[in-house]
Design an enzyme around this catalytic site. Structure first.
Site, PDB file in Angstrom:
ATOM      1  CG  ASN A   7      24.588  27.598  46.794  1.00  0.00           C
ATOM      2  OD1 ASN A   7      23.836  26.635  46.691  1.00  0.00           O
ATOM      3  ND2 ASN A   7      24.273  28.782  46.295  1.00  0.00           N
ATOM      4  CD  GLU A  37      20.350  27.523  45.351  1.00  0.00           C
ATOM      5  OE1 GLU A  37      19.559  27.376  44.403  1.00  0.00           O
ATOM      6  OE2 GLU A  37      21.570  27.667  45.199  1.00  0.00           O
ATOM      7  CG  HIS A 320      27.675  26.825  44.525  1.00  0.00           C
ATOM      8  ND1 HIS A 320      28.047  28.153  44.530  1.00  0.00           N
ATOM      9  CD2 HIS A 320      26.500  26.771  43.854  1.00  0.00           C
ATOM     10  CE1 HIS A 320      27.135  28.862  43.886  1.00  0.00           C
ATOM     11  NE2 HIS A 320      26.192  28.049  43.460  1.00  0.00           N
ATOM     12  CB  CYS A 586      29.331  18.354  17.282  1.00  0.00           C
ATOM     13  SG  CYS A 586      30.633  17.211  17.771  1.00  0.00           S
ATOM     14  CG  HIS A 589      34.462  16.747  19.365  1.00  0.00           C
ATOM     15  ND1 HIS A 589      33.658  17.762  19.836  1.00  0.00           N
ATOM     16  CD2 HIS A 589      35.709  16.977  19.865  1.00  0.00           C
ATOM     17  CE1 HIS A 589      34.365  18.557  20.618  1.00  0.00           C
ATOM     18  NE2 HIS A 589      35.617  18.113  20.647  1.00  0.00           N
TER      19      HIS A 589
END
Length: 639
Positions: A7, A37, A320, A586, A589
């Site tokens: 793909n 695709e 992919h 965050c 971290h």
């Protein structure tokens, strides 16, 4: 024989990545390369995308525009061959078919487009609908029938696409059963958009395998009483974390946090004479190996982590990875040539075949255009003569028009400005008049400059970067003066008594350069003396001072604009600094998050949110994404 399935997430992008189509295909060193695709529409197929030396190709493109679905899927099969004609190679198909319903056309001899065997229970409308998105190419290689598939994707909350996907695979299964009943051997390769087992998904939950599509997939396998082998799982039964697709927006490739949805399946007997013996089948007798080509992944070891500047690095490649299988003991097939469905025969690549009628009609049209141009040229001569003085009219009308005596009056096509020459053989003209050449300048010629003039004009009209920020105050005056010069230069007739017997040499504006320079300088000097009462030397000094003043004014304008640009740049930097200070950290971290926007239709569509900047990975890995999430509308986290 080596078969690869990939793909590519856009064939143009992969060709650009490798430099050319042939380099891209040769990188696999495979006999058959099945692409999914392609994202190409039929009208977009060109030679550089569809054909190359050493390969025969077969394409299926989207045929529907429902919900804007144009050029978003598409499949293509490339077969490496030594000869496209009179070949015995098994890689060159003996027949090919676009789609799997039989309604889009088949290259098999004596077969027209009709419903394929085994699909009679479905209506033509149902069959055409599932075959309209360019999701299948079938190539018959004599010993095996190869299906190149791109399965539909259906979100859990999209009932319409779920029904489409169910119908798609139901009709496909009927076609496979019909071929197996005929004794054919089948290979199915491609992105089916189905991960059949929990081991084939990084984050599979307890109810993962209860999905109706995964249940259907497993029901076709030999382990569940079906006819097909999952070739990769059969050759690698204990392999874990063997994924072929990763989310492109989360950086999950770095931690191999993906899914296995690209498959190779096979069914049928072996090619040996004793194929009825226990243990003999297509898999055990002819499939040597099957694996994933992980070297084609976008993220490679050594790349900078995405949360340490890696987000700014463009990763080339598809989301992919290709899968391949190697077959052994595949004999040659009877002599055959490339099927008519091949891309080499497509009109947008090969061109439309010309018929004898089309050639004759094109010649007739060309003659009509030529006669029309000649008639227009004669009418132009009449118009020019109408604006001339009576003496000139007498000279021109007394000679024969073109077509009666060309030696007397002719149209000179070699000069930059078309002129009419009056020769020696004019009737009722004196010898002096016959020896005189009268030149008429057509008014419309001045608007059609020569090739050299156009080149110089284009070069002189090229703007510099500075010209976008500066505007000359005497632009209007320059335009007025140029218009005056053009009107002055476009005089109707040159007096023959004041000219030599040879035609004057014209410059790019249609006048004698020497005479124009002399007259122009004299008239400008006279005008300056009348206006200012000064001599030419003073005029030159005044012009120099004025040009110097203009340059100083232009320079000051440029500096002022530079100052404004610097102010705007500082303001933008201040805004960016403010945005950086408002970005939350965050929890896992204590690092700045990245902002995203909801693109899925719904009540939150278009809303912005913040997530951990690290790549997605297993929850047990502390280096992976911590899962932090916050809507941007909330107040900034207090630091």
């Amino acid at each position: 024989m080596k078969i690869v399935s990939y793909n590519v997430n856009g064939l143009r992008q992969r060709i650009s990545q490798f430099g050319s189509l042939v380099k891209f295909l040769n990188s696999f060193d495979a006999d058959i390369i099945c692409i999914q695709e392609t994202k190409l529409r039929r009208q977009e197929l060109t030679a550089d995308l569809g054909i190359t030396d050493g390969y025969e190709s077969f394409f299926s493109c989207t045929r529907t525009s429902e919900k804007g679905r144009t050029g978003y899927s598409g499949v293509a099969t490339f077969c490496r061959v030594k000869s496209a004609f009179s070949s015995v190679e098994a890689a060159l198909p003996v027949a090919a078919e676009e789609g799997f319903t039989g309604l889009l056309g088949c290259s098999r001899k004596g077969e027209a487009a009709s419903v394929a065997k085994g699909l009679e229970e479905f209506s033509k409308e149902e069959l055409l609908k599932v075959d309209s998105e360019g999701r299948c190419i079938i190539t018959d290689h004599g010993h095996i029938v190869l299906f190149n598939l791109y399965g539909p994707r259906a979100e859990s909350d999209d009932a319409q696409r779920i029904q489409f996907k169910l119908k798609f695979f139901k009709i496909l299964e009927k076609r496979w059963q019909s071929l197996l009943h005929q004794g054919r051997r089948i290979f199915i390769v491609g992105d089916l958009n189905i991960a059949p087992f929990a081991v084939d998904r990084c984050d599979a939950g307890p109810d993962f395998e209860k999905n109706e599509f995964r249940t259907w997939f497993r029901s076709m396998l030999v382990e569940s009483g079906g006819h097909f082998f999952d070739v990769f799982r059969a050759k690698n039964p204990n392999r874990t974390e063997a994924f072929t697709c990763w989310p492109s927006n989360t950086g999950a490739e770095q931690f191999n946090y993906g899914t296995r949805i690209d498959h190779i399946l096979c069914a049928g007997s072996c090619l040996h004479e004793e194929h009825d013996v226990d243990g003999h089948n297509l898999l055990t007798c002819h499939v040597k190996e099957c694996d994933i080509l992980t070297e084609y992944k976008r993220w490679k070891p050594g790349n900078a982590p995405r949360w340490k500047g890696g987000w700014n690095i463009k990763l080339e490649g598809s989301d992919h990875a290709p899968v391949y299988t190697s077959l052994v003991d595949i004999p040659d097939v009877p002599q055959h040539s490339t099927p008519s469905l091949a891309a080499r025969y497509l009109p947008m690549i090969h061109g439309l075949q010309q018929t004898l009628v089309s050639v004759l009609m094109r010649r007739q049209a060309a003659k009509q255009v030529e006669s029309h141009v000649e008639s227009n040229s004669f009418s132009d001569e009449t118009n020019i003569l109408g604006g001339c003085s009576p003496g000139v009219k007498r000279l021109a009308t007394n000679c024969n028009l073109p077509g009666t005596n060309k030696s007397c009056c002719s149209l000179d096509q070699n000069s930059e400005n078309t002129i009419i020459k009056v020769g020696r053989h004019c009737e009722d003209l004196t010898e002096a008049a016959c020896n005189t050449t009268i030149a008429f300048e057509r008014e419309y010629v001045s608007s059609m400059p020569s090739k050299e003039t156009r080149k110089r004009a284009r070069k002189s009209q090229q703007l510099s970067l500075r010209s976008f920020f500066l505007k000359s105050p005497n632009l209007d005056n320059g335009m007025d003066s140029s218009a005056t010069d053009n009107s002055t230069n476009q005089t109707g007739v040159l007096n023959s008594n004041n000219q030599s017997q040879e035609s004057p040499v014209m410059d790019d504006r249609g006048c004698n350069p020497v005479q124009n320079d002399a007259n122009g300088s004299a008239s400008s000097q006279d005008q300056e003396e009348l206006d200012h009462g000064s001599n030419p030397t003073q005029n030159y000094s005044n012009g120099s001072s004025s040009s110097q003043g203009q340059e100083e004014q232009d320079g000051s304008n440029y500096m002022e604009k530079e100052k404004k640009n610097n102010v705007a740049l500082l303001e933008w930097q201040r805004i960016q600094l403010h945005m950086q200070n408002s970005i939350p950290l965050c929890k896992g971290h204590r690092e700045p998050c990245v902002s995203r926007v909801v693109k899925k239709p719904g009540p939150t569509f278009g809303h912005r949110f913040y997530v951990c900047a690290r790549a997605e990975g297993p929850p047990s890995n502390p280096e992976a994404n911590c899962g932090y999430f916050r809507w941007a509308s909330m107040k900034s986290r207090q630091k």
